[in-house]
Write a protein that holds these residues in place. Structure first.
Motif, short mmCIF file in Angstrom:
data_model
loop_
_atom_site.label_atom_id
_atom_site.label_comp_id
_atom_site.label_asym_id
_atom_site.label_seq_id
_atom_site.Cartn_x
_atom_site.Cartn_y
_atom_site.Cartn_z
N ILE A 26 0.80 -1.34 0.07
CA ILE A 26 -0.01 0.02 -0.02
C ILE A 26 0.89 1.17 0.04
CG2 ILE A 26 -1.63 1.31 1.37
CD1 ILE A 26 -2.84 -1.21 2.30
N GLN A 27 1.92 1.25 0.86
CA GLN A 27 3.03 2.36 0.84
C GLN A 27 4.04 2.58 -0.41
OE1 GLN A 27 4.32 2.09 5.21
NE2 GLN A 27 3.21 4.01 5.21
N ALA A 28 4.12 1.57 -1.00
CA ALA A 28 4.98 1.78 -2.13
C ALA A 28 4.78 2.79 -3.10
CB ALA A 28 5.01 0.33 -2.83
N SER A 29 3.60 3.01 -3.58
CA SER A 29 3.37 4.05 -4.35
C SER A 29 3.92 5.58 -3.59
CB SER A 29 2.03 4.30 -4.71
OG SER A 29 0.80 4.24 -3.71
N GLU A 30 3.26 5.55 -2.43
CA GLU A 30 3.62 7.07 -1.58
C GLU A 30 5.06 7.07 -1.41
OE1 GLU A 30 1.07 7.78 1.79
OE2 GLU A 30 -0.49 6.46 0.65
N GLN A 31 5.93 6.01 -0.97
CA GLN A 31 7.03 6.01 -0.65
C GLN A 31 7.96 6.42 -2.20
OE1 GLN A 31 8.77 2.42 1.31
NE2 GLN A 31 9.93 3.83 2.40
N ALA A 32 7.36 6.16 -3.15
CA ALA A 32 8.18 6.22 -4.60
C ALA A 32 8.23 7.98 -4.79
CB ALA A 32 7.36 5.81 -5.67
N ILE A 33 7.76 8.55 -4.11
CA ILE A 33 8.07 10.02 -3.96
C ILE A 33 9.40 10.59 -3.71
CG2 ILE A 33 7.21 10.89 -1.87
CD1 ILE A 33 5.84 13.23 -3.17
N GLU A 34 9.97 9.68 -2.79
CA GLU A 34 11.46 9.92 -2.28
C GLU A 34 12.47 9.61 -3.09
OE1 GLU A 34 12.17 8.33 1.64
OE2 GLU A 34 10.57 9.05 2.34
N THR A 35 12.06 8.85 -4.28
CA THR A 35 13.07 8.38 -5.34
C THR A 35 13.64 9.57 -6.12
OG1 THR A 35 11.81 6.26 -5.56
CG2 THR A 35 13.30 6.85 -7.48
N PRO A 36 13.10 10.58 -6.56
CA PRO A 36 13.59 11.50 -7.23
C PRO A 36 14.57 12.44 -6.33
CG PRO A 36 11.37 11.91 -7.11
CD PRO A 36 11.66 10.63 -6.81
N TRP A 37 13.89 12.54 -4.93
CA TRP A 37 14.58 13.02 -4.03
C TRP A 37 16.16 12.57 -3.52
CZ3 TRP A 37 10.23 13.86 -0.22
CH2 TRP A 37 9.27 14.68 -0.53
N ALA A 401 17.77 20.81 2.21
CA ALA A 401 16.46 20.85 1.97
C ALA A 401 15.72 19.46 1.45
CB ALA A 401 16.27 21.89 1.04
N LEU A 402 16.65 18.73 0.83
CA LEU A 402 16.07 17.48 0.31
C LEU A 402 15.96 16.31 1.62
CD1 LEU A 402 18.42 17.08 -2.96
CD2 LEU A 402 15.80 17.05 -2.59
N ASN A 403 17.21 16.48 2.30
CA ASN A 403 17.17 15.69 3.75
C ASN A 403 16.07 15.81 4.51
OD1 ASN A 403 19.40 14.06 3.24
ND2 ASN A 403 20.85 15.74 3.77
N ALA A 404 15.58 17.30 4.69
CA ALA A 404 14.51 17.53 5.38
C ALA A 404 13.04 16.96 4.71
CB ALA A 404 14.36 19.13 5.55
N ASP A 405 13.05 17.24 3.58
CA ASP A 405 11.75 16.46 2.70
C ASP A 405 11.88 14.98 3.18
OD1 ASP A 405 10.99 19.26 1.73
OD2 ASP A 405 12.05 18.71 -0.06
N ILE A 406 12.90 14.41 2.85
CA ILE A 406 12.86 12.81 3.13
C ILE A 406 12.54 12.55 4.61
CG2 ILE A 406 14.36 10.78 2.95
CD1 ILE A 406 15.96 12.23 0.72
#
Length: 457
Positions: A26-37, A401-406
């Motif tokens: 279920i979380q895989a798609s949401e976690q994918a947002i971190e891939t480009p980061w 900034a990226l580390n904060a987003d992650i």
């Protein structure tokens, strides 16, 4: 039963489903947002590694240039030679020395005053009496001072400017005294002694019977008489230190030649070329794909163009100095890849025939050396305006900034995981309980209707 495309099997099987696997799916798609980061973070960190290497190599280039542009650097160095190294050895010629030839005649070497006692059979023999050295009385009645060994220790501890030791050879043991000050100023005062070993008196005959007189070295430098308390002479020739070795040939003249240290200058220019080439090779490596097709970390980055243009511009900039108006006259040429090559013979010729103009080419205001030094400093890791420094600061801000987003996204996912796990565990328990509930319903139905739902049970 199913959700978000996941199959949980038959609702009446009682097997339930794997909650952990389901939550992960279920979380895989949401976690994918971190891939480009994460990809961007990896790219920035790869750039940081290159920036660090470039900064180090630009720092080395700065150091190599500094030895050529510093007024007290390699161009100020002097070297010297002696026409008779049996009589005089040149120790050093500093930057304050002036190139030229000097005539030195050695009349007398410096000597350090010393005296030696008469011998007794053993350094551990018990002594009586006193000895007066430099006005201080040493009494054998003092604890520990009733042997030659004890007396030597007492004299050294007294700090009277005399070093004492015991010399033992086939004739016995003697007390040796050496002044701590060389030359005539260190002449030992007359030593008085009532020391005795049994019935044998211990005396200090003094020079020339034993030891030696303290005396200054006497030399003539370019017709001027000079004295020195030491055979290491400093100041007789400005900026030059030399060692007097012998006065066995009175009147013999020694020529001391002081020259510019063109050997070290040549080495410094070679070091500069090597350091410059290292930086250029760094830039070239980042400007093209590797043999495997992998793009380097800074490919396409404007910082590469900035480094290349400013270095090349400074290399061909700067004012001339007399007859020297370009680095080609020093034997330095540029290759097709931007690196430099040094012709040592051309450089040696320029240094030998026109040293002052070569010096000005590196050190005069607005010169080649000063212009290039300024450019290199503006490109390195120096705060606040170094190009590499600014690029590192920009990367650091992006990485923060990226580390904060992650971190924030991971926190949200962690909270969601806890909630999903709780909800799906509840659902799973319900699924697993369905067969039991159906069985209970069947039993109630059979009891009410008399119909056996499970005749084989």
């Amino acid at each position: 039963m199913g959700t978000v495309g996941l199959s949980f099997g038959s609702a009446t099987s009682g097997q339930g489903f794997d909650v952990a696997t389901t939550v992960t799916a279920i979380q895989a798609s949401e976690q994918a947002i971190e891939t480009p980061w994460n990809n961007q973070l990896t790219a920035l960190q790869a750039q940081d590694t290159v920036f660090s290497g470039l900064g180090t190599d630009l720092g080395s280039l700065t150091t190599a240039l500094q030895s050529l542009t510093d007024f007290n650097g390699v161009f100020a160095e002097k070297q010297g030679s002696s026409s008779n190294t049996d009589l005089l050895s040149l120790t050093s010629a500093g930057s304050s020395a002036v190139a030229g030839s000097h005539t030195v005649t050695i009349t007398q070497l410096a000597q350090t005053s010393s005296d030696v006692s008469t011998a007794i059979s053993s350094a551990s023999d018990t002594l009586t009496g006193t000895v007066t050295i430099q006005g201080k009385v040493f009494d054998t009645a003092t604890s520990g001072s009733n042997t030659l060994t004890g007396l030597a220790a007492a004299i050294n501890s007294a700090a009277i400017g005399v070093t004492a030791s015991v010399i033992t050879d086939s004739s016995g043991s003697r007390l040796s005294l050496v002044s701590g000050t060389s030359g005539a100023a260190g002449q030992l005062a007359t030593i008085t002694s009532t020391l005795a070993d049994g019935g044998t008196s211990i005396t200090f005959p003094g020079p020339p019977s034993s030891g030696q007189q303290g005396q200054d070295a006497r030399i003539t430098v370019d017709g001027v008489q000079v004295t020195s308390p030491s055979n290491t002479v400093t100041g007789a020739i400005p900026g030059v230190t030399f060692q007097l070795l012998s006065s066995a040939s009175p009147g013999t003249q020694v020529q001391v030649q002081v020259t510019d240290n063109t050997t070290d200058i040549g080495t410094a220019v070679s070091n500069f070329v090597s350091a410059y080439n290292t930086v250029v090779k760094d830039i070239n490596t980042e400007a093209t794909n590797s043999s495997t097709g992998t793009a380097p970390a800074l490919l396409g980055s404007p910082i590469l163009a900035q480094l290349q243009s400013q270095l090349t511009g400074a290399l061909f900039g700067g004012a001339a100095s007399g007859s020297i108006n370009n680095f080609g006259q020093l034997g330095i040429s540029m290759n097709n890849d931007g690196t430099l090559t040094l012709d040592s013979s051309t450089l040696t010729s320029a240094l030998s025939s026109n040293l002052s103009d070569v010096t000005g080419f590196f050190q005069s205001s607005g010169s080649f050396g000063q212009t290039l030094s300024t450019a290199v400093n503006n490109l390195g890791t120096q705060a606040p305006n170094g190009a590499i420094y600014l690029a590192q600061q920009q990367n650091a801000a992006q990485e923060k900034a990226l580390n904060a987003d992650i971190t924030n996204e991971n926190s949200l996912l962690s909270e969601q995981k806890t909630q999903l796990t709780d909800e799906l565990n509840t659902a799973n328990q319900i699924l697993q309980s369905i067969p039991s509930q159906l069985s209970q319903v069947n039993e109630i139905y059979s009891a009410v209707t008399g119909y056996n739902q499970n005749p084989n049970g």
